[in-house]
Design an enzyme around this catalytic site. Structure first.
Site, PDB file in Angstrom:
ATOM      1  N   ASP A  18       0.850  -1.196   0.000  1.00 29.76           N
ATOM      2  CA  ASP A  18       0.000   0.000   0.000  1.00 29.76           C
ATOM      3  C   ASP A  18       0.880   1.239   0.000  1.00 29.76           C
ATOM      4  OD1 ASP A  18      -2.277  -1.533   0.066  1.00 29.76           O
ATOM      5  OD2 ASP A  18      -2.591  -1.348   2.217  1.00 29.76           O
ATOM      6  N   ASN A 131     -11.061  12.259   0.987  1.00 32.68           N
ATOM      7  CA  ASN A 131     -11.312  11.211  -0.011  1.00 32.68           C
ATOM      8  C   ASN A 131     -10.063  10.399  -0.325  1.00 32.68           C
ATOM      9  OD1 ASN A 131     -14.082  11.879  -0.487  1.00 32.68           O
ATOM     10  ND2 ASN A 131     -13.400  13.657  -1.676  1.00 32.68           N
ATOM     11  N   GLN A 289     -21.085   8.766  13.929  1.00 31.04           N
ATOM     12  CA  GLN A 289     -20.794   8.787  12.482  1.00 31.04           C
ATOM     13  C   GLN A 289     -19.698   9.793  12.134  1.00 31.04           C
ATOM     14  OE1 GLN A 289     -22.177   6.474  10.191  1.00 31.04           O
ATOM     15  NE2 GLN A 289     -22.625   5.667  12.221  1.00 31.04           N
ATOM     16  N   ASP A 300     -11.679  -6.493   6.673  1.00 28.95           N
ATOM     17  CA  ASP A 300     -10.412  -7.174   6.971  1.00 28.95           C
ATOM     18  C   ASP A 300     -10.097  -7.093   8.459  1.00 28.95           C
ATOM     19  OD1 ASP A 300     -10.103  -7.669   4.265  1.00 28.95           O
ATOM     20  OD2 ASP A 300      -8.704  -6.008   3.936  1.00 28.95           O
TER      21      ASP A 300
END
Length: 362
Positions: A18, A131, A289, A300
């Site tokens: 990653d 994002n 939230q 995972d």
């Protein structure tokens, strides 16, 4: 409490390095990326991986679904190190060396099959504000070779050493014959084999290899979408998740000494699991939230938490609670936060009333 030994947990899958970096809108536009998306790399994305590593503050982590789960399990267990073994394929290149280093830092005993035909698999996380656009290039991960790695005596010895096994369904696209060999060993020796449905396309387009391994599966994991797709593909004619769990439990099984356990997560809704002949619901941990940063790694992480207790022979309820805890921690962070920064708060499996873990993040 049972002591857990090194190499007690075995995982096999698609190792990815990653690579996370903050980028701008021009970078996304250049490679035709949406701000919040997950795609497989095409030819036009190949240069992206070289370009992103030149950005400032690049972070590297050992990734890929199965490797993520065994890494989380190892973090939850803490000591001894190398409880988790991991097999997968990488390239003989710079990214491969970084991946080996990162797996070692996570105290996972990774034994990679190294080849030079394809480069190490990578997943670029292109971050803009809140994002993340994920671009995965499986590359070497697709090249795992049973004869050249799994069948080698020293490697197979590590397989035999384990007592709990976990493989994400994604690996069915790479080496179903390796999965079958491991699954048959587990069944023949009355050990525990876990498989994840991983994504709807596995149930749709890899149905044959999936159903070949299913008779050996002791624990099947999935989320509500994957469960619904599996049910549709198998002609269950029901969308009720509890009924789907019951039907999956009753699919043919080789080792009759272990009743299959089915565990379906549903995001913020209750986790559904088979307990004996019943289907029960387990509420997830409360979370505001506004505290959720990234739900990408939740599945995972849930499996990793679950496996950490399973390998210590804890009851199903504690395995699920540990899964909820790990997922709760991970979704408060981007997956590019290194696990070692989480080690200052620990899951206490003895707190039966645990509802909201006390989490302080650096």
């Amino acid at each position: 409490m049972p002591t857990v030994s090194q190499n007690a947990l075995f995982g096999m899958g698609n190792p990815l390095l990653d690579i996370s970096a903050v980028v701008d809108k021009d970078f996304l536009d250049k490679y035709g990326l949406k701000p919040n998306d997950q795609i497989l790399a095409e030819e036009k994305h190949k240069a992206l991986f070289d370009e992103i590593v030149k950005k400032s503050k690049v972070e590297y982590h050992a990734g890929g679904s199965t490797q993520n789960s065994v890494k989380i399990a190892q973090w939850m267990i803490q000591e001894p190190h190398k409880v988790a073994t991991f097999f997968g394929c990488i390239g003989t290149d710079h990214f491969g060396e970084i991946l080996k280093q990162k797996a070692s830092e996570a105290h996972v005993d990774a034994h990679y099959y190294e080849q030079n035909k394809e480069p190490t698999g990578t997943c670029a996380a292109c971050i803009t504000g809140d994002n993340r656009s994920l671009v995965a290039n499986l590359a070497a991960a697709n090249c795992y070779n049973k004869e050249k790695h799994l069948d080698v005596d020293s490697n197979w010895g590590l397989v035999e050493k384990a007592r709990v096994y976990y493989i994400a369904g994604f690996f069915l696209t790479v080496s179903p014959e390796s999965i079958l060999k491991v699954a048959k060993h587990v069944s023949d020796n009355n050990k525990i084999f876990g498989l994840n449905l991983s994504a709807p396309f596995i149930s749709q387009f890899f149905k044959e290899p999936l159903m070949k391994v299913m008779p050996y599966v002791d624990i099947i994991f999935g989320n509500e979408t994957e469960a619904a797709t599996f049910a549709k593909e198998q002609g269950f004619e029901t969308e009720d998740i509890a009924e789907i769990a019951r039907r999956v439990q009753l699919l043919p099984k080789v080792n009759k000494n272990r009743q299959r356990i089915v565990v379906f997560t549903q995001g913020r809704e209750d986790t559904v699991a088979t307990v004996g002949d019943k289907v029960k619901r387990f509420p997830v941990l409360d979370i505001d939230q506004n505290d959720i940063v990234d739900t990408n790694g939740a599945g995972d992480a849930f499996v990793g938490g679950f496996l950490s207790e399973l390998v210590q022979e804890k009851p199903l309820e504690e395995c699920i609670r540990a899964g909820h805890y790990a997922a709760n921690v991970i979704i408060r962070n981007t997956t590019c936060v290194p696990l070692h920064s989480f080690t200052h708060f620990r899951f206490n499996g003895h707190l039966s009333g645990l509802r909201r873990p006390h989490v302080t993040l650096r």
